[in-house]
Design a protein around this motif. Structure first.
Motif, short mmCIF file in Angstrom:
data_model
loop_
_atom_site.label_atom_id
_atom_site.label_comp_id
_atom_site.label_asym_id
_atom_site.label_seq_id
_atom_site.Cartn_x
_atom_site.Cartn_y
_atom_site.Cartn_z
N MET A 1 0.84 -1.16 0.00
CA MET A 1 0.00 0.00 0.00
C MET A 1 0.90 1.24 0.00
N THR A 2 0.57 2.19 -0.87
CA THR A 2 1.33 3.42 -0.98
C THR A 2 0.71 4.49 -0.10
N ARG A 3 1.54 5.13 0.69
CA ARG A 3 1.05 6.21 1.54
C ARG A 3 1.11 7.51 0.77
N ARG A 4 0.07 8.31 0.92
CA ARG A 4 0.07 9.63 0.29
C ARG A 4 0.97 10.56 1.08
N PRO A 5 1.73 11.39 0.38
CA PRO A 5 2.60 12.32 1.11
C PRO A 5 1.77 13.33 1.88
N ARG A 6 2.26 13.68 3.05
CA ARG A 6 1.57 14.67 3.87
C ARG A 6 1.76 16.05 3.27
N PRO A 7 0.70 16.85 3.23
CA PRO A 7 0.85 18.20 2.67
C PRO A 7 1.65 19.10 3.60
N HIS A 8 2.28 20.07 3.02
CA HIS A 8 3.07 21.05 3.78
C HIS A 8 2.16 22.25 4.06
N GLN A 9 1.41 22.15 5.15
CA GLN A 9 0.45 23.17 5.55
C GLN A 9 0.95 23.88 6.80
N PRO A 10 0.52 25.13 7.02
CA PRO A 10 0.97 25.84 8.21
C PRO A 10 0.28 25.34 9.48
N MET A 11 1.04 25.33 10.56
CA MET A 11 0.53 25.00 11.88
C MET A 11 0.47 26.31 12.66
N ARG A 12 -0.74 26.72 12.96
CA ARG A 12 -0.92 27.98 13.67
C ARG A 12 -0.94 27.74 15.16
N PRO A 13 -0.49 28.67 15.96
CA PRO A 13 -0.11 30.04 15.68
C PRO A 13 1.37 30.23 15.38
N ALA A 14 2.15 29.16 15.39
CA ALA A 14 3.60 29.30 15.19
C ALA A 14 3.98 29.48 13.72
N TRP A 15 3.11 29.10 12.81
CA TRP A 15 3.35 29.19 11.37
C TRP A 15 4.59 28.41 10.96
N LEU A 16 4.66 27.19 11.51
CA LEU A 16 5.65 26.22 11.07
C LEU A 16 4.93 25.17 10.24
N CYS A 17 5.66 24.51 9.36
CA CYS A 17 5.08 23.50 8.50
C CYS A 17 4.70 22.28 9.34
N ARG A 18 3.49 21.76 9.13
CA ARG A 18 3.03 20.58 9.85
C ARG A 18 3.81 19.33 9.46
N ASN A 19 4.42 19.33 8.30
CA ASN A 19 5.12 18.16 7.80
C ASN A 19 6.61 18.18 8.16
N CYS A 20 7.29 19.28 7.86
CA CYS A 20 8.75 19.31 8.03
C CYS A 20 9.22 20.25 9.15
N ALA A 21 8.32 20.98 9.77
CA ALA A 21 8.60 21.89 10.89
C ALA A 21 9.46 23.10 10.50
N ALA A 22 9.63 23.34 9.22
CA ALA A 22 10.34 24.54 8.76
C ALA A 22 9.37 25.72 8.79
N PRO A 23 9.89 26.94 8.83
CA PRO A 23 8.99 28.09 8.75
C PRO A 23 8.15 28.02 7.47
N TRP A 24 6.84 28.18 7.63
CA TRP A 24 5.94 28.09 6.47
C TRP A 24 5.83 29.45 5.80
N PRO A 25 5.85 29.56 4.48
CA PRO A 25 5.86 28.49 3.51
C PRO A 25 7.27 27.93 3.28
N CYS A 26 7.42 26.65 3.56
CA CYS A 26 8.69 25.95 3.35
C CYS A 26 8.89 25.73 1.85
N SER A 27 10.03 25.23 1.47
CA SER A 27 10.31 25.03 0.04
C SER A 27 9.29 24.12 -0.65
N PRO A 28 8.92 22.98 -0.05
CA PRO A 28 7.89 22.16 -0.71
C PRO A 28 6.54 22.89 -0.82
N ALA A 29 6.19 23.67 0.18
CA ALA A 29 4.94 24.44 0.12
C ALA A 29 5.02 25.50 -0.97
#
Length: 91
Positions: A1-29
């Motif tokens: 079974m193939t897993r779908r990649p997690r989207p790079h969305q902002p986590m508020r209120p810190a505005w870090l990426c939910r996937n990679c924890a980089a400041p959003w918008p991260c490079s993948p975003a």
């Protein structure tokens, strides 16, 4: 079974990426947004400006004094890389 990649969305209120924890918008975003808004750079700029304002509001509500220049560079500074050349520029 193939897993779908997690989207790079902002986590508020810190505005870090939910996937990679980089400041959003991260490079993948950024790549995803540039693809999603391809040909609509003004709409992308409005979308990112609204998100930047939300991020600033969130940080102020947490008692943090954000660096406005850094936030501008983070949210809007990369937009010039997404613009398509105009036909006049191609000649």
């Amino acid at each position: 079974m193939t897993r779908r990649p997690r989207p790079h969305q902002p986590m508020r209120p810190a505005w870090l990426c939910r996937n990679c924890a980089a400041p959003w918008p991260c490079s993948p975003a950024q790549l995803h947004l540039a693809t999603e808004f391809y040909g609509h750079s003004i709409a992308l700029a409005f979308y990112l400006a609204a998100n930047m304002q939300d991020a600033l509001d969130d940080l102020y509500s947490l008692g943090v004094r954000p660096d406005l220049r850094a936030h501008h560079a983070r949210f809007l500074g990369w937009l010039s890389l997404t613009r398509r050349p105009r036909r006049a520029d191609l000649r």
